[in-house]
Design a protein around this motif. Structure first.
Motif, PDB file in Angstrom:
ATOM      1  N   THR A 181       4.072   9.598   2.395  1.00  0.00           N
ATOM      2  CA  THR A 181       3.416  10.009   1.111  1.00  0.00           C
ATOM      3  C   THR A 181       2.192   9.517   0.404  1.00  0.00           C
ATOM      4  O   THR A 181       1.041  10.582   0.212  1.00  0.00           O
ATOM      5  CB  THR A 181       4.625   9.808  -0.234  1.00  0.00           C
ATOM      6  N   LEU A 182       1.766   8.340   0.520  1.00  0.00           N
ATOM      7  CA  LEU A 182       0.631   7.640   0.151  1.00  0.00           C
ATOM      8  C   LEU A 182      -0.557   8.236   1.156  1.00  0.00           C
ATOM      9  O   LEU A 182      -1.584   8.615   0.652  1.00  0.00           O
ATOM     10  CB  LEU A 182       0.377   6.329   0.193  1.00  0.00           C
ATOM     11  N   ARG A 183      -0.504   8.437   2.477  1.00  0.00           N
ATOM     12  CA  ARG A 183      -1.391   8.596   3.120  1.00  0.00           C
ATOM     13  C   ARG A 183      -1.660  10.099   2.913  1.00  0.00           C
ATOM     14  O   ARG A 183      -2.768  10.788   2.885  1.00  0.00           O
ATOM     15  CB  ARG A 183      -0.893   8.900   4.620  1.00  0.00           C
ATOM     16  N   ARG A 242       8.140   7.996  -8.811  1.00  0.00           N
ATOM     17  CA  ARG A 242       9.175   8.622  -8.137  1.00  0.00           C
ATOM     18  C   ARG A 242       9.857   7.800  -7.049  1.00  0.00           C
ATOM     19  O   ARG A 242      10.655   8.098  -6.402  1.00  0.00           O
ATOM     20  CB  ARG A 242       8.405   9.780  -7.596  1.00  0.00           C
ATOM     21  N   ALA A 243       9.183   6.655  -6.832  1.00  0.00           N
ATOM     22  CA  ALA A 243       9.580   5.790  -5.567  1.00  0.00           C
ATOM     23  C   ALA A 243      10.045   4.605  -6.173  1.00  0.00           C
ATOM     24  O   ALA A 243       9.287   3.674  -6.337  1.00  0.00           O
ATOM     25  CB  ALA A 243       8.330   5.742  -4.653  1.00  0.00           C
ATOM     26  N   SER A 244      11.507   4.172  -6.309  1.00  0.00           N
ATOM     27  CA  SER A 244      11.770   2.753  -6.764  1.00  0.00           C
ATOM     28  C   SER A 244      11.656   1.806  -5.881  1.00  0.00           C
ATOM     29  O   SER A 244      11.339   0.675  -6.470  1.00  0.00           O
ATOM     30  CB  SER A 244      13.350   3.125  -6.978  1.00  0.00           C
ATOM     31  N   ASN A 245      11.545   1.877  -4.533  1.00  0.00           N
ATOM     32  CA  ASN A 245      11.353   0.751  -3.795  1.00  0.00           C
ATOM     33  C   ASN A 245      10.010   0.438  -3.868  1.00  0.00           C
ATOM     34  O   ASN A 245       9.389  -0.857  -3.761  1.00  0.00           O
ATOM     35  CB  ASN A 245      11.600   1.174  -2.252  1.00  0.00           C
ATOM     36  N   ALA A 246       8.975   1.267  -3.938  1.00  0.00           N
ATOM     37  CA  ALA A 246       7.708   0.907  -4.322  1.00  0.00           C
ATOM     38  C   ALA A 246       7.467   0.319  -5.509  1.00  0.00           C
ATOM     39  O   ALA A 246       6.566  -0.569  -5.563  1.00  0.00           O
ATOM     40  CB  ALA A 246       6.721   2.184  -4.107  1.00  0.00           C
ATOM     41  N   SER A 247       8.110   0.653  -6.661  1.00  0.00           N
ATOM     42  CA  SER A 247       7.948   0.153  -7.883  1.00  0.00           C
ATOM     43  C   SER A 247       8.537  -1.435  -7.779  1.00  0.00           C
ATOM     44  O   SER A 247       7.711  -2.343  -8.303  1.00  0.00           O
ATOM     45  CB  SER A 247       8.895   1.026  -8.853  1.00  0.00           C
ATOM     46  N   THR A 248       9.558  -1.657  -6.929  1.00  0.00           N
ATOM     47  CA  THR A 248       9.999  -2.857  -6.924  1.00  0.00           C
ATOM     48  C   THR A 248       9.073  -3.709  -6.011  1.00  0.00           C
ATOM     49  O   THR A 248       8.888  -4.937  -6.353  1.00  0.00           O
ATOM     50  CB  THR A 248      11.289  -3.053  -6.088  1.00  0.00           C
ATOM     51  N   ALA A 249       8.510  -3.127  -5.013  1.00  0.00           N
ATOM     52  CA  ALA A 249       7.306  -4.012  -4.423  1.00  0.00           C
ATOM     53  C   ALA A 249       6.289  -4.323  -4.765  1.00  0.00           C
ATOM     54  O   ALA A 249       5.611  -5.327  -4.976  1.00  0.00           O
ATOM     55  CB  ALA A 249       7.008  -3.071  -3.117  1.00  0.00           C
ATOM     56  N   LEU A 250       5.751  -3.412  -6.208  1.00  0.00           N
ATOM     57  CA  LEU A 250       4.635  -3.896  -6.663  1.00  0.00           C
ATOM     58  C   LEU A 250       4.993  -5.014  -7.741  1.00  0.00           C
ATOM     59  O   LEU A 250       4.184  -5.786  -7.811  1.00  0.00           O
ATOM     60  CB  LEU A 250       4.180  -2.530  -7.557  1.00  0.00           C
ATOM     61  N   HIS A 251       6.042  -4.939  -8.136  1.00  0.00           N
ATOM     62  CA  HIS A 251       6.424  -5.924  -9.153  1.00  0.00           C
ATOM     63  C   HIS A 251       6.637  -7.388  -8.167  1.00  0.00           C
ATOM     64  O   HIS A 251       6.344  -8.280  -8.602  1.00  0.00           O
ATOM     65  CB  HIS A 251       7.882  -5.737  -9.574  1.00  0.00           C
ATOM     66  N   ARG A 252       7.415  -7.346  -7.112  1.00  0.00           N
ATOM     67  CA  ARG A 252       7.332  -8.342  -6.286  1.00  0.00           C
ATOM     68  C   ARG A 252       5.607  -9.021  -6.119  1.00  0.00           C
ATOM     69  O   ARG A 252       5.503 -10.223  -5.747  1.00  0.00           O
ATOM     70  CB  ARG A 252       8.277  -8.050  -4.918  1.00  0.00           C
ATOM     71  N   MET A 253       4.788  -8.097  -5.638  1.00  0.00           N
ATOM     72  CA  MET A 253       3.388  -8.451  -5.416  1.00  0.00           C
ATOM     73  C   MET A 253       2.840  -9.232  -6.441  1.00  0.00           C
ATOM     74  O   MET A 253       2.380 -10.115  -6.371  1.00  0.00           O
ATOM     75  CB  MET A 253       2.524  -7.279  -4.835  1.00  0.00           C
ATOM     76  N   GLN A 254       3.127  -8.547  -7.633  1.00  0.00           N
ATOM     77  CA  GLN A 254       2.407  -8.918  -8.927  1.00  0.00           C
ATOM     78  C   GLN A 254       3.281 -10.337  -9.205  1.00  0.00           C
ATOM     79  O   GLN A 254       2.383 -11.402  -9.740  1.00  0.00           O
ATOM     80  CB  GLN A 254       2.660  -7.898  -9.979  1.00  0.00           C
TER      81      GLN A 254
END
Length: 245
Positions: free
Chosen positions: A26-28, A120-132
């Motif tokens: 999706t990001l690509r 729209r992407a819950s896994n991506a939101s969680t990944a961002l939280h983990r990275m931060q």
């Protein structure tokens, strides 16, 4: 279907690696690919940006100006996000991000498109939280290192930090480790600003670590080789516990 975040060995620094194949696709489709040379400014402190950058390969450093001097805040490596605060809050960047490797390949996305993707992407939101969260923990560790009593201990603590698996150190067959991350090309002044010391102080600290046979190399940060990782960690841990050497 399990997501990359279910893997306990996941690198929380690497946002891209925590995405599912569908999210990456999706990001690509939404983004464009760019290539930057060394010393290119990706983000300028205080200057609004309309894009989020995902580093695909290469390294950059984030700095800010304090007392008219640049202070190194962090390294940005493969898979990391640059400029995400603007996408989430609309505020201007609080740092300048400059390419340090010979070349950096990145995916650029409009901030609105990236924010929509996160909704729209819950896994991506969680990944961002983990990275931060990882970045906050890293900042806390570096803040502690700056309080070590001697420059040699402060530099040892920083080298131990750069040895963390997330920073992709080079492990040699003889058990030694080269830091910092390959291609980051940090200067002695960069290392000094990271731990609150001058370049001259870092030069002396490097000499002290070599005399103790904890490191070897010509003095350039990208050539520093840790000869005995366990002894270096013990030396830094003594400072963390309030001990002196």
């Amino acid at each position: 279907m399990a997501t990359p975040l279910a893997d306990h060995t996941v690198n929380f620094r690497n946002f891209w690696s925590m995405l599912t194949p569908q999210e990456q696709s999706t990001l690509r489709a939404r983004g464009s690919v760019n290539r930057y040379g060394k010393d290119t400014v990706i983000v300028a402190e205080g200057t609004a940006t309309s894009q989020v950058t995902i580093i695909r390969s290469g390294w950059a450093k984030g700095t800010t100006i304090k007392a008219d001097r640049p202070v190194l805040l962090r390294l940005y490596g493969p898979g990391e996000l640059v400029g995400v605060s603007t996408a989430l809050t609309g505020t201007a960047p609080a740092e300048t991000v400059v390419v340090t490797s010979y070349e950096l390949h990145a995916m650029m996305l409009p901030t609105r498109s990236f924010a929509d993707f996160l909704r729209r992407a819950s896994n991506a939101s969680t990944a961002l939280h983990r990275m931060q969260q990882w970045r906050l923990e890293e900042a806390d560790r570096l803040r502690t290192i700056r309080d070590y009593p001697t420059a040699a201990q402060r530099l040892a603590g920083l080298l131990v930090e750069l040895c963390r698996p997330e920073n992709d150190p080079i492990h040699h067959v003889d058990g030694t480790i080269s830091v910092p991350t390959s291609g980051a090309s940090l200067s002695q002044q960069d290392l000094g600003s990271w731990i609150g010391d001058s370049r001259k102080t870092v030069v002396r600290a490097l000499a002290d670590l070599r005399k103790m046979e904890l490191t070897r190399g010509a003095g350039l940060p990208r050539h520093i080789q840790i000869t005995d990782p366990d002894r270096l960690r013990a030396f830094a841990a003594a400072a963390d516990a309030g001990g002196a050497r």
